[in-house]
Design an enzyme around this catalytic site. Sequence first.
Site, mmCIF file in Angstrom:
data_model
loop_
_atom_site.group_PDB
_atom_site.id
_atom_site.type_symbol
_atom_site.label_atom_id
_atom_site.label_comp_id
_atom_site.label_asym_id
_atom_site.label_seq_id
_atom_site.Cartn_x
_atom_site.Cartn_y
_atom_site.Cartn_z
ATOM 1 C CB THR A 38 44.616 57.951 -9.697
ATOM 2 O OG1 THR A 38 43.296 57.686 -10.152
ATOM 3 C CG2 THR A 38 45.113 56.752 -8.914
ATOM 4 C CG ASP A 72 37.688 61.509 -10.819
ATOM 5 O OD1 ASP A 72 37.724 60.452 -10.190
ATOM 6 O OD2 ASP A 72 37.662 61.554 -12.073
ATOM 7 C CB SER A 73 40.696 64.186 -14.905
ATOM 8 O OG SER A 73 40.551 62.907 -15.458
ATOM 9 C CB SER A 74 35.252 62.093 -14.453
ATOM 10 O OG SER A 74 35.991 60.944 -14.783
ATOM 11 C CB THR A 77 44.664 58.563 -16.479
ATOM 12 O OG1 THR A 77 43.705 57.800 -15.751
ATOM 13 C CG2 THR A 77 46.025 58.478 -15.823
ATOM 14 C CG ASP A 78 39.138 58.697 -15.772
ATOM 15 O OD1 ASP A 78 39.874 57.727 -16.011
ATOM 16 O OD2 ASP A 78 38.311 58.707 -14.846
ATOM 17 C CB THR A 109 38.373 57.139 -38.539
ATOM 18 O OG1 THR A 109 38.133 55.728 -38.419
ATOM 19 C CG2 THR A 109 39.763 57.448 -38.023
ATOM 20 C CD GLN A 110 32.473 54.455 -35.112
ATOM 21 O OE1 GLN A 110 32.564 53.236 -34.957
ATOM 22 N NE2 GLN A 110 31.331 55.042 -35.388
ATOM 23 C CB CYS A 111 39.987 53.193 -37.072
ATOM 24 S SG CYS A 111 38.869 52.345 -38.181
HETATM 25 N N1 ASP Z 1 39.286 58.962 -12.252
HETATM 26 C C1 ASP Z 1 40.679 59.345 -12.199
HETATM 27 C C2 ASP Z 1 40.835 60.708 -12.848
HETATM 28 O O1 ASP Z 1 40.822 60.817 -14.040
HETATM 29 C C3 ASP Z 1 41.525 58.317 -12.868
HETATM 30 C C4 ASP Z 1 43.011 58.608 -12.860
HETATM 31 O O2 ASP Z 1 43.500 59.592 -12.386
HETATM 32 O O3 ASP Z 1 43.739 57.746 -13.355
HETATM 33 O O4 ASP Z 1 40.961 61.690 -12.165
#
Ligand code: ASP
Length: 347
Positions: free
Chosen positions: A19, A63-65, A95-96, A282-284
Amino acid sequence: MKPGNNAKSSVLIIYTGGTIGMVQRPESGTLTPVKFDQILNEVPELNKFNYHIQTITFSPALDSSNMTPSVWVKIAQTIKKNYNDFDGFVILHGTDTMAYTASALSFMFENLDKPIILTGSQLPIGTIRTDGKENLITSVEIAAAKENGKSKVPEVCIYFDFNLYRGNRTVKRDSEQFSAFHSVNYPALAVAGVDIRYSNEFIYKPENKGILKVNTKFDDNVVILKMFPGISEKVFSSITNIQGLKGIVLETFGSGNVPTSPWLINCIKKAIKKGIIILNITQCEGGRVIMGQYETSLELLNAGVVSGKDMTTEAAITKLMFLLGQGLNNHEIKFYLNKSLRGEISD
Ligand code: ASP
């Protein structure tokens, strides 16, 4: 900016996407990564540091996805190539999946003695209320920071919203708040306020420093399997029976618990017998796996499931992929999974 005679430090900024460098497409309204060469124009404040700053933009910006292990390798090789010419590195990243990349990079670098700081933003850097400027400026300052000629933070970190975290302890916690990340099981390494306050006692400083080594092999024959009440034998066994599967990160309840159903333990035993490594996480958000504390985890312990203790899922899956890629035998992999390689797990 060219290195000046009195340049104090040099920092390489690597833009991988995310982003922070995105624009909104007028046709669709979606955010899409753009080329990010002009970072010093976007953030002229960086010129006020007396640093030598260079930027590299990955093409395509992602996009980091869309991040993959091959891009982790590309980031690591770019750092390796430039390692001797810079005092620190700032990776601009979406961030993803930033916590996965930070964890993977931490395992790849052996004998790291310079900072690798990942950051990004929730709002693009061109927007008025962007959080990207502060995140970038302070990351650059941290990447350049030295004490007695040595880097203050010689590890892979995430800096976001005034906090510096160990990368392999960090999790994305919020998709809207500026405080997108947290590190529940390990304290912040630094907090930026009027000053940047470093918590030296928590910063990783290994004693034996050999030369930098970068291990670039990952094995993707792995899966994260999250338990939920009502998970069926059909679903569970179809995963443990995946052809060629080598490792499972099993996300369990509480301190590492699963239902005591006999079919479940049988599936797990069969998988382990086939050579599949099962790592219990753990899921926690906080706390740790303690197998044998409850009846509902004792069978896992007896079956040979490995305790991931207080590792994050992101650290667990990247560590498993990394160790499986190193040509170790199962006994060695299980040993290292349970031990700290880069401060990702508490003993
Ligand atoms: N979809 C974006 C990514 O991970 C979200 C971000 O950068 O905050 O590339």
